[in-house]
Design a protein around this motif. Structure first.
Motif, short mmCIF file in Angstrom:
data_model
loop_
_atom_site.label_atom_id
_atom_site.label_comp_id
_atom_site.label_asym_id
_atom_site.label_seq_id
_atom_site.Cartn_x
_atom_site.Cartn_y
_atom_site.Cartn_z
N GLU A 235 78.43 31.85 48.93
CA GLU A 235 77.20 31.60 49.68
C GLU A 235 76.09 32.47 49.08
O GLU A 235 76.30 33.65 48.81
CB GLU A 235 77.40 31.98 51.15
CG GLU A 235 78.54 31.24 51.85
CD GLU A 235 78.29 29.74 51.99
OE1 GLU A 235 77.10 29.36 52.10
OE2 GLU A 235 79.28 28.99 52.00
N VAL A 236 74.93 31.89 48.88
CA VAL A 236 73.78 32.60 48.34
C VAL A 236 72.60 32.35 49.27
O VAL A 236 72.27 31.20 49.58
CB VAL A 236 73.44 32.11 46.92
CG1 VAL A 236 72.15 32.74 46.42
CG2 VAL A 236 74.58 32.42 45.96
N LYS A 237 71.97 33.44 49.72
CA LYS A 237 70.86 33.31 50.65
C LYS A 237 69.77 32.41 50.09
O LYS A 237 69.31 32.59 48.96
CB LYS A 237 70.29 34.70 50.97
CG LYS A 237 69.15 34.68 51.98
CD LYS A 237 68.57 36.07 52.18
CE LYS A 237 67.37 36.01 53.14
NZ LYS A 237 66.71 37.33 53.28
N ASP A 238 69.38 31.44 50.91
CA ASP A 238 68.29 30.50 50.61
C ASP A 238 68.63 29.48 49.53
O ASP A 238 67.75 28.72 49.11
CB ASP A 238 67.00 31.23 50.25
CG ASP A 238 66.43 32.02 51.42
OD1 ASP A 238 66.59 31.55 52.57
OD2 ASP A 238 65.85 33.08 51.19
N ALA A 239 69.88 29.44 49.07
CA ALA A 239 70.29 28.31 48.25
C ALA A 239 70.29 27.06 49.11
O ALA A 239 70.59 27.11 50.32
CB ALA A 239 71.68 28.54 47.66
N THR A 240 69.95 25.93 48.55
CA THR A 240 69.87 24.69 49.32
C THR A 240 71.23 24.26 49.82
O THR A 240 71.36 23.66 50.89
CB THR A 240 69.25 23.58 48.45
OG1 THR A 240 68.10 24.09 47.77
CG2 THR A 240 68.84 22.40 49.30
#
Length: 319
Positions: free
Chosen positions: A281-286
């Motif tokens: 999970e990556v913050k603000d990845a779509t």
């Protein structure tokens, strides 16, 4: 080249990996290497060189003098019995690689060839042949052979560094991860296809330690569906590719794990670019595509390009 057969090649990955794991459990493929190796020189083109670049970086980090070169380069290391030359070619017929190996054949340097074709010209020029055990890639695209090359280069790393790494167990976990992505593709693939289907191509971003994932991903999009695609190292992205986010409908596959992920995502947030993260999970990845064992960086290395490969297969089949 055939898109339907290419998809079949991808679907056969778990079984092929299981066969490779069994082969690694049976015998060390590098057991016959000379004991006085002081330098390793990898030679290859395309996806073979992508895999070699990661292997060379890992060996240097472990204190082994190692380099990955374009087989097409005119300049090369001189012949030396203490330099192990490792040419890589799935077919064993790559012209550039055969030309490069000719400099070292005949005892000038020990040559250990990685190939999926043990009776090829490359195999005949080598002192030791390392079979890839990838089976026939009927689709005409190097996909399983790329994955198996990486795994075998990890086995070479274990041999040269004396780490005792259980590479067969890693390959089995990667087979499980690969099977998980394949089995759940109806869930994650349709939204990823939509998110990446922009007018300006696809960009793949990965840390230096797994740069081969970005390079192979971009190659698959170019080679199959013939769409524009490019690869970039995550830290370098802020110096060479960030500019595209200002003028293009920028859509990227991000393979997380770099200390500079957040630096790249700062620009993504500012400019509203589309990023699909793979394996975390990556913050603000779509969106994010997860799979079993994706917390293991080496499983990621062997597995994550399947996301781009399945995207490429879908676009290729659709014409």
């Amino acid at each position: 080249m055939n898109p339907e057969l290419y998809l079949s090649d991808l679907e056969a990955k778990p079984a092929a990996l299981a066969a490779l794991a069994e082969a690694l459990e049976t015998a060390d493929p590098f057991g016959a290497l000379p004991g006085d190796v002081e330098r390793v020189l990898f030679l290859g083109m395309g996806s073979s060189r992508y895999a070699a670049g990661v292997a060379a970086l890992r060996l240097r980090a472990a204190g082994v003098d190692a380099y990955a070169e374009y087989a097409s380069a005119s300049a090369a290391f001189p012949q030396d019995r203490r330099t192990l030359v490792v040419p890589i070619s799935a077919t064993g017929t790559s012209r550039e690689t055969l030309d490069a190996v000719a400099r070292y054949a005949g005892g000038a340097s020990p040559v250990a060839a990685l190939t999926n074709t043990p009776d090829s010209a490359l195999a005949r020029a080598a002192d030791l042949v390392i079979p890839m055990h990838a089976g026939v890639e009927a689709g005409g695209v190097s996909c399983r052979t790329f994955q198996h090359t990486l795994a075998l280069l990890l086995a070479l790393e274990s041999r040269l560094t004396g780490s005792g790494r259980d590479v067969a167990a890693l390959v089995r976990r990667s087979a499980e991860a690969t099977a998980d992505l394949l089995e759940r593709r109806d869930e994650w693939l349709p939204p990823v296809l939509e998110l990446l289907d922009g007018p300006h191509g696809v960009y793949a971003i990965a840390p230096a330690e797994r740069l081969s994932s970005a390079e192979q991903s971009a190659l698959m999009v170019r080679e199959g569906p013939r769409r524009p695609a490019d690869a970039c190292e995550t830290g370098d992205w802020a110096h060479v590719d960030v500019y595209l986010t200002k003028t293009l409908d920028y859509r990227a596959l991000l393979y997380p794990g770099s200390r500079y992920d957040e630096q790249a995502m700062d620009w993504v947030r500012e400019r509203g670019s589309t990023v699909v993260a793979v394996g975390a999970e990556v913050k603000d990845a779509t969106a994010a595509v997860r799979y079993v064992h994706d917390g293991d960086a080496d499983v990621r290395l062997l597995t994550e390009t399947l996301v781009a490969e399945l995207v490429a297969a879908s676009w290729w089949s659709a014409g």
